[in-house]
Design a protein around this motif. Structure first.
Motif, short mmCIF file in Angstrom:
data_model
loop_
_atom_site.label_atom_id
_atom_site.label_comp_id
_atom_site.label_asym_id
_atom_site.label_seq_id
_atom_site.Cartn_x
_atom_site.Cartn_y
_atom_site.Cartn_z
N THR A 25 0.86 -1.18 0.00
CA THR A 25 0.00 0.00 0.00
C THR A 25 0.90 1.23 0.00
OG1 THR A 25 -0.05 0.02 2.42
CG2 THR A 25 -1.85 -1.15 1.27
N PHE A 26 0.32 2.39 -0.31
CA PHE A 26 1.14 3.60 -0.32
C PHE A 26 1.70 3.86 1.08
CE2 PHE A 26 1.83 8.18 0.15
CZ PHE A 26 2.72 8.38 -0.90
N ALA A 27 3.02 3.99 1.18
CA ALA A 27 3.73 4.26 2.44
C ALA A 27 3.42 3.22 3.51
CB ALA A 27 3.43 5.67 2.95
N ARG A 28 2.96 2.04 3.08
CA ARG A 28 2.60 0.94 3.99
C ARG A 28 1.46 1.33 4.94
NH1 ARG A 28 7.22 -1.57 6.99
NH2 ARG A 28 6.48 -3.61 6.29
N LEU A 29 0.61 2.20 4.46
CA LEU A 29 -0.55 2.66 5.23
C LEU A 29 -1.67 1.63 5.18
CD1 LEU A 29 -0.46 6.33 3.98
CD2 LEU A 29 -0.40 5.67 6.40
N VAL A 45 -5.30 5.00 -10.44
CA VAL A 45 -6.13 4.89 -11.65
C VAL A 45 -5.25 4.27 -12.74
CG1 VAL A 45 -7.59 6.07 -13.32
CG2 VAL A 45 -7.42 6.96 -10.99
N PRO A 46 -5.29 2.94 -12.90
CA PRO A 46 -4.44 2.26 -13.87
C PRO A 46 -5.00 2.37 -15.29
CG PRO A 46 -5.74 0.66 -12.65
CD PRO A 46 -6.05 1.99 -12.06
N PHE A 47 -4.80 3.53 -15.89
CA PHE A 47 -5.36 3.83 -17.21
C PHE A 47 -4.32 4.58 -18.03
CE2 PHE A 47 -7.40 6.92 -20.02
CZ PHE A 47 -8.27 6.12 -20.75
N ASP A 48 -4.08 4.12 -19.27
CA ASP A 48 -3.15 4.86 -20.13
C ASP A 48 -3.58 4.82 -21.60
OD1 ASP A 48 -2.46 2.29 -20.89
OD2 ASP A 48 -0.38 2.40 -20.22
N SER A 49 -4.88 4.69 -21.82
CA SER A 49 -5.38 4.61 -23.19
C SER A 49 -5.42 5.97 -23.88
CB SER A 49 -6.78 3.99 -23.21
OG SER A 49 -6.76 2.69 -22.64
N GLY A 50 -5.08 7.03 -23.15
CA GLY A 50 -5.08 8.37 -23.73
C GLY A 50 -3.71 8.86 -24.16
N GLY A 92 -6.99 1.78 -2.83
CA GLY A 92 -6.94 0.83 -3.93
C GLY A 92 -7.04 1.54 -5.27
N ASP A 93 -7.48 0.80 -6.28
CA ASP A 93 -7.54 1.33 -7.64
C ASP A 93 -8.97 1.53 -8.12
OD1 ASP A 93 -4.78 1.35 -7.87
OD2 ASP A 93 -4.69 -0.61 -8.85
N ILE A 94 -9.16 2.51 -8.97
CA ILE A 94 -10.41 2.68 -9.69
C ILE A 94 -10.28 1.89 -10.98
CG2 ILE A 94 -11.95 4.33 -10.84
CD1 ILE A 94 -10.84 6.49 -8.94
N ALA A 95 -11.05 0.83 -11.11
CA ALA A 95 -10.96 -0.04 -12.29
C ALA A 95 -11.75 0.58 -13.44
CB ALA A 95 -11.50 -1.43 -11.95
N VAL A 96 -11.09 0.83 -14.56
CA VAL A 96 -11.73 1.50 -15.68
C VAL A 96 -11.57 0.69 -16.97
CG1 VAL A 96 -11.46 3.80 -14.68
CG2 VAL A 96 -9.67 2.89 -16.16
N ASN A 97 -12.44 0.96 -17.92
CA ASN A 97 -12.43 0.27 -19.21
C ASN A 97 -11.25 0.78 -20.05
OD1 ASN A 97 -12.92 -0.75 -21.78
ND2 ASN A 97 -15.12 -0.35 -21.71
N PRO A 98 -10.28 -0.06 -20.37
CA PRO A 98 -9.13 0.41 -21.14
C PRO A 98 -9.41 0.59 -22.62
CG PRO A 98 -8.90 -1.93 -20.72
CD PRO A 98 -10.14 -1.48 -20.00
N ALA A 120 -13.25 12.99 2.22
CA ALA A 120 -11.83 12.80 1.97
C ALA A 120 -11.30 13.76 0.91
CB ALA A 120 -11.56 11.37 1.53
N ARG A 121 -10.02 14.05 0.97
CA ARG A 121 -9.31 14.66 -0.14
C ARG A 121 -8.61 13.54 -0.89
NH1 ARG A 121 -6.99 20.45 2.27
NH2 ARG A 121 -8.47 20.58 4.01
N LEU A 122 -8.34 13.76 -2.17
CA LEU A 122 -7.77 12.70 -3.00
C LEU A 122 -6.30 12.96 -3.32
CD1 LEU A 122 -10.59 11.99 -5.62
CD2 LEU A 122 -10.16 10.86 -3.43
N MET A 123 -5.50 11.93 -3.16
CA MET A 123 -4.14 11.90 -3.68
C MET A 123 -4.12 10.76 -4.69
SD MET A 123 -1.06 13.12 -3.62
CE MET A 123 -0.95 12.71 -5.36
N THR A 124 -4.24 11.13 -5.97
CA THR A 124 -4.43 10.14 -7.02
C THR A 124 -3.12 9.81 -7.70
OG1 THR A 124 -6.66 11.03 -7.39
CG2 THR A 124 -5.78 9.55 -9.07
#
Length: 325
Positions: A25-29, A45-50, A92-98, A120-124
């Motif tokens: 996990t991030f920083a073992r949190l 966000v494991p996405f790189d189709s752009g 965790g991750d936001i699962a998106v359609n690649p 919450a605030r987001l650190m993406t």
């Protein structure tokens, strides 16, 4: 079990469990589902189709998490223990359609809405820079049009690629068009390299962006640049979006569109620390492509960048609670 109303649950104790052991996990949190709610949610966000050149940023979030194993709970540069000041958790991750960019953008926005709706605030952790648009849409629903600091080698205010409106080179033009940015408080930082034409700069200026090039950072220094940015932002709600290619390829080889002549990791971190008084409502770090990295250079830089941003948010959350007590 802790929550935002109790004592924050911090990272796993590295004096008891080796850093290289256990889940990354991030920083073992703790995971978000282990603490219920969080003040700052770190989400991938494991996405790189752009992307328009080298792919691979879909693997960036987990590479950043792996590199973050070495982060420690006290940040001496900001004199703060971010994970004790506020509950930070890995969502965790936001699962998106690649295979469908439009659907992916909608999915990211909806997931961000849900997380921000918890307070919450987001650190993406990206992912390519396409993801900044849905994140900004979600943040603007909560805060109204936000100030933006965009750290990047590139402007990312182009109109389309191959007729596509949503790519990693277009998010901030779309954001301006949609009215979700405060056009009195926009700036690129670290830009450099060849453009398609001078019109790129003219169009960018018309949208309201100021530009601090990587050469400006070199000549003027991190402190002066941070001071200029603070004055431009004021007390507006601020979103910071960091493409790791704002760094020179010597400091971040693992990215999709590298450009020579960039900032050092030291300069980036010092500028961010100089923004600690700004009202940072959420942030992202994107475009880490670990297949092109060497010895985790890029992932380490990205993990420390996310750590500084998280520290800023945690400090502000704690200060607001103290003021309201």
């Amino acid at each position: 079990m802790s929550s935002t109303s109790g004592t924050p649950r911090g990272p796993i104790d590295s004096s008891r469990v080796p850093r290289y052991a256990g889940p990354a996990t991030f920083a073992r949190l703790p995971r978000l589902d282990e603490v219920g709610t969080a003040d700052v949610a770190v989400v991938g966000v494991p996405f790189d189709s752009g992307v328009s050149y080298r792919p691979g940023a879909r693997f960036g979030g987990n590479a950043i998490r792996e590199a973050s194993r070495l982060l420690r709970p006290y940040n001496p540069a900001q004199d703060a223990s971010p994970f004790a000041l506020a509950q930070v958790a890995d969502g965790g991750d936001i699962a998106v359609n690649p295979f469908n960019i439009n659907e992916a953008v909608e999915t990211i926005e909806a997931a961000a809405d849900d997380l921000l709706g918890t307070g919450a605030r987001l650190m993406t952790l990206g992912g390519d820079h396409t993801i900044a648009l849905p994140l900004l849409r979600s943040v603007a629903k909560k805060h109204g049009p936000v100030a933006l600091l965009h750290f990047d080698a590139h402007l990312d205010t182009w109109d389309t690629y191959f007729g596509a409106e949503y790519t990693h080179g277009t998010p901030f033009r779309r954001a301006v068009e949609e009215g979700i940015l405060d056009t009195e408080a926009l700036s690129h930082v670290g830009t450099r390299g060849p453009l398609y034409g001078k019109q790129d700069l003219t169009d960018d200026e018309k949208m309201g962006f100021g530009i601090v090039t990587s050469a400006d950072v070199y000549r003027r220094g991190a402190d002066e640049v941070a001071d200029q940015l603070r004055q431009r932002i004021g007390d507006r709600p601020l979103y910071i979006s960091i493409d790791i290619d704002c760094l020179d390829p010597a400091h971040a080889p693992g990215t999709g569109t590298p450009e020579a002549g960039g900032m050092t990791s030291r300069e980036l971190l010092e500028i961010l620390r100089g923004l600690a008084s700004c009202n940072l409502v959420s942030a992202d770090v994107v475009e880490v492509a670990p297949a092109y990295d060497h010895a985790e250079i890029t992932s380490v830089a990205a993990s420390h960048t996310a750590y500084e941003l998280t520290t800023i948010m945690s400090r502000q959350i704690a200060a607001a609670r103290t003021a309201g007590a």
